[in-house]
Design an enzyme around this catalytic site. Structure first.
Site, PDB file in Angstrom:
ATOM      1  N   GLU A 160      -6.431  -7.958  -0.736  1.00  0.00           N
ATOM      2  CA  GLU A 160      -6.864  -8.088   0.664  1.00  0.00           C
ATOM      3  C   GLU A 160      -8.346  -7.737   0.756  1.00  0.00           C
ATOM      4  O   GLU A 160      -8.803  -6.805   0.093  1.00  0.00           O
ATOM      5  CB  GLU A 160      -6.114  -7.101   1.571  1.00  0.00           C
ATOM      6  CG  GLU A 160      -4.619  -7.268   1.591  1.00  0.00           C
ATOM      7  CD  GLU A 160      -3.945  -6.224   2.491  1.00  0.00           C
ATOM      8  OE1 GLU A 160      -4.636  -5.540   3.268  1.00  0.00           O
ATOM      9  OE2 GLU A 160      -2.717  -6.097   2.377  1.00  0.00           O
ATOM     10  N   GLU A 167       0.824  -1.226   0.000  1.00  0.00           N
ATOM     11  CA  GLU A 167       0.000   0.000   0.000  1.00  0.00           C
ATOM     12  C   GLU A 167       0.853   1.269   0.000  1.00  0.00           C
ATOM     13  O   GLU A 167       0.786   2.090   0.919  1.00  0.00           O
ATOM     14  CB  GLU A 167      -0.954   0.008   1.202  1.00  0.00           C
ATOM     15  CG  GLU A 167      -2.034  -1.052   1.101  1.00  0.00           C
ATOM     16  CD  GLU A 167      -3.085  -0.954   2.202  1.00  0.00           C
ATOM     17  OE1 GLU A 167      -2.801  -0.356   3.240  1.00  0.00           O
ATOM     18  OE2 GLU A 167      -4.178  -1.478   2.008  1.00  0.00           O
TER      19      GLU A 167
HETATM   20  C1  GLA Z   1      -4.188  -2.840   5.021  1.00  0.00           C
HETATM   21  C2  GLA Z   1      -2.806  -3.460   5.060  1.00  0.00           C
HETATM   22  C3  GLA Z   1      -2.750  -4.744   5.804  1.00  0.00           C
HETATM   23  C4  GLA Z   1      -3.570  -4.665   7.067  1.00  0.00           C
HETATM   24  C5  GLA Z   1      -4.988  -4.348   6.710  1.00  0.00           C
HETATM   25  C6  GLA Z   1      -5.908  -4.331   7.905  1.00  0.00           C
HETATM   26  O1  GLA Z   1      -4.893  -3.116   3.899  1.00  0.00           O
HETATM   27  O2  GLA Z   1      -2.272  -3.653   3.772  1.00  0.00           O
HETATM   28  O3  GLA Z   1      -1.405  -5.003   6.119  1.00  0.00           O
HETATM   29  O4  GLA Z   1      -3.061  -3.680   7.874  1.00  0.00           O
HETATM   30  O5  GLA Z   1      -5.030  -3.076   6.123  1.00  0.00           O
HETATM   31  O6  GLA Z   1      -7.224  -4.064   7.555  1.00  0.00           O
END
Ligand code: GLA
Length: 698
Positions: free
Chosen positions: A336, A185
């Site tokens: 995710e 991210e």
């Molecule tokens: C983000 C991060 C993950 C985790 C999630 C939790 O998307 O990439 O590592 O922290 O949030 O919701």
């Protein structure tokens, strides 16, 4: 024949024609399949983020057995494991990771390796504090969170390059590693505000503008004595600044992260087999940088789909999927998604039973080829120890595991229907980061929400067409019957030419309020809105108004309200048709045109000068689709039901989801194979969050 059965018969005919047309892959699809297929793997996959480094090795196989039993096919690993992979400077340990990857493979699970550069280890940041980011207030961040490194630090880049290269040397030929996620991210913490970064920004500006005269002219720095006499004077913007400088700062951030990413892609590509993909996990409408540029060098885009507080809004979530698909105009991954709840929103409520499964199927319908849950198991400590999971701290499944398993079993059962399929749309919405930023810098009314406006166009147009692409304003547009650009505030000449070519060749372009006001330097164009498109529209904006209350509008689309923003239009050429006018309002707008349309070349251009209420927006979308010959990909569905289509050689497959809180009956355009049930049918009865997958073809 009743009107509804007549309509249905027409839809049937259209569908049969469209299936005949899709017997071959579409000639120039706007969405392409992902240019990588994982050998021996399903076409659509479920996986999880797995952190073997947090657990004794003796536990790993239990985890993997549970994953295999649930039909999970993918783990994403290592993206935060730098301190395990390089426990001290230059000493690498990948033995454990290789054992984890190979053990996963024994359970028919492939691995995506994340480079760990979102979490530099303590030895690194303590020995080299210049690798730590500086906040806008001048404070250097301390170690202990993540995203604490500076994306502009050359020393940090060197460490990133080394760890990524060592990983690629070790795993670039591992048959069980299918791809790479770069960092995690990026942009989550945007930039470092230190002197070195400021100098890099100045150098970047120098390369762009060549001379200070040029920069001063484009930024109109004579305003408020901003004139720069040497490059070293130019500041990093914190708070309000010159709009040209601020827009360039955003672009510099994008350039920085794109180069930061490339630094790692280069070494991965040097050592990894071509079959291994590269991707990044982006964040939907996160607007830190231009995602069309940053995703260019990646094999495909991924995103992290979280609801946070509340429940899924199918229109907004669908829009975010379509936005991500539009980054590269390709299928994508959901790297995710939340297994029930997160830990970071104001209220971390759980998704209702069945809601996450519906979300996973929605992702597939919109062009995702993989959905991964974050995360597999609760870490016993750490900032996210009470985040949603599939397996609890005791190592046994939580109730949500069953829902994830059901979804994954279903994906495995019907995956062949989705092989080589992509969404195919007749309608495109144009999105532009430049325009979004320009509006955000100068909202004029705090209520102005260009993403909300995009959503209102999306909701109305998708309901009628059942498939919408969201693409860069510069994307190829041929083949779209309708292109709507709700907020193209920055509309320089080259973009206007691109849009005009589309219209001349027979397309229908719809512009929303605030269009065509600025050039690429965020300067006002020395002509009225919509700038270079005034000639084609045969009309211009006389004046814009931020509204303190709603004003009435009426005309060909019915009666309703303009809210937040209204523009007074004026016809200037023959052929203009006024579709909506303001009623009695602030005196200036009374009886003035709010919407104008005009045939131009073989196509049409329409300007909508106000933010319209939902009912008018629906009527507007009805007019736009009819006028442009847009047909729905499926046919009528009851309220609360979303349908998506993916098309492949000789086949099309529909994902039908009921988001209503009551059961819904959906009549199919004709009898199809309902592949989740394995039955042929011409209708489906869906409970709340119910999903059907209807397959049409060979
Ligand atoms: C983000 C991060 C993950 C985790 C999630 C939790 O998307 O990439 O590592 O922290 O949030 O919701």
């Amino acid at each position: 024949m009743s009107p509804s059965s007549f309509l249905r018969a027409v839809w049937c005919l259209l569908l049969i024609l469209s299936i005949a047309a899709s017997a071959q892959p579409p000639a120039s699809p706007h969405t392409a399949p992902i240019p990588t297929q994982i050998p021996g793997q399903n076409a659509i996959l479920v996986g999880a983020a797995w952190y073997p480094e947090q657990w004794p090795e003796s536990r790993w196989e239990d985890d993997l057995r549970l994953m295999e039993a649930a039909d999970l096919k993918v783990v994403r690993i290592a993206e935060f494991a730098w301190s395990r992979m390089e426990p001290s400077e230059g000493r690498y340990d990948f033995e454990w990771l290789e054992r984890a990857v190979n053990l996963a493979a024994k359970h028919h699970i492939v691995s995506v390796l994340g480079t760990p550069t979102a979490t530099p280890p303590a030895w690194l940041t303590q020995k080299y504090p210049d690798t730590l980011r500086v906040e806008p207030d001048g404070q250097r961040v301390t170690h202990g969170n993540r995203a604490h490194a500076s994306a502009t630090s050359p020393r940090y880049w060197e460490f990133c390059r080394r760890i990524a290269e060592q990983m690629a040397i070790r795993f670039g030929h591992n048959p069980n590693v299918v791809g790479w996620q770069i960092d995690n991210e990026y942009g989550y913490a945007l930039m470092s505000y230190d002197e070195a970064t400021r100098r890099q920004y100045q150098d970047w500006l120098k390369a762009k503008y060549k001379t200070l005269d040029n920069l001063n002219t484009h930024w109109t720095t004579s305003y408020w004595s901003q004139t720069y006499d040497n490059w070293g004077e130019i500041p990093i913007p914190v708070g309000g600044h010159n709009p040209g400088l601020m827009l360039d700062w955003k672009r510099f951030i994008g350039y920085t992260w794109t180069s930061y990413q490339q630094n790692q892609i280069d070494v991965i590509r040097k050592h990894a087999e071509p079959r291994q993909f590269t991707t990044g996990n982006f964040m939907g409408f996160f607007d830190g940088f231009d995602h069309y540029t940053i995703t260019e060098p990646l094999t495909f885009a991924s995103w992290d789909d979280y609801v946070g507080t509340g429940h899924v809004d199918p229109a907004y979530n669908g829009l975010a999927h379509d936005l991500t698909r539009g980054f590269k105009r390709q299928n994508f991954w959901v790297m995710e998604t939340q297994p029930g709840a997160v830990n970071w929103s104001p209220l971390n409520n759980f998704t209702n039973r069945g809601e996450a499964r519906a979300m996973a199927w929605q992702a597939i319908g919109h062009g995702a080829d993989d959905v991964n849950y974050w995360q597999w198991r609760s870490a016993l400590n750490g900032q996210e120890e009470i985040h949603g999971v599939l397996v609890g701290p005791d190592g046994t499944p939580v109730p949500f595991y069953d829902e994830a398993a059901q979804t994954a079993h279903e994906f495995a059962k019907v995956e062949s229907s989705f092989r080589d399929t992509v969404p195919l749309s007749q309608v495109a919405l144009l999105y532009s980061y430049d325009s979004h930023w320009a509006i955000q810098f100068q909202k004029h009314t705090e209520k102005y929400d260009d993403i909300g406006l995009l959503k209102s166009y999306y909701r109305a147009l998708r309901q009628l067409s059942q498939s919408v692409d969201v693409v860069s304003a510069y994307a190829p547009l041929d083949g779209y019957k309708l292109v709507a650009a709700p907020s193209l505030n920055v509309l320089p000449k080259d973009l206007a030419d691109h849009l005009l070519e589309y219209v001349r060749n027979g397309g229908h372009l719809v512009l929303g309020p605030r269009s065509g006001m600025k050039d690429e330097f965020n300067s006002l164009l020395p002509q009225r809105q919509p700038g270079f498109l005034v000639g084609a529209l045969g009309a211009r904006v006389q004046q814009y108004y931020a509204l303190e209350k709603d004003f009435p509008v009426s005309g060909a689309w019915g009666n309703g309200q303009a809210s937040i923003w209204a523009e007074q239009l004026k016809s200037q050429a023959p052929g203009d048709e006024v579709l909506l006018k303001y009623g009695k309002s602030n005196g200036w707008l009374d009886d003035q045109p709010a919407v104008i349309t005009r045939a131009y070349g073989k196509g049409r251009i329409t300007y909508v000068g106000a933010v319209l209420d939902d009912k008018l927006m629906a009527a507007a979308a009805e007019w736009m689709t009819q006028k442009s010959g847009v047909t729905p990909v499926f046919g009528p569905v009851p309220d609360g039901v979303e349908v998506s289509r993916r098309v492949g050689p000789g086949k099309q497959v529909f994902v039908v989801i009921n988001y209503a809180q009551e059961a819904r009956r959906v009549v199919l355009p004709h009898s199809m194979k309902l592949v989740l049930d394995g039955k042929q049918g011409d209708a489906v009865d869906l409970p709340p969050y119910g999903v059907a997958v209807a397959f049409d073809g060979r």
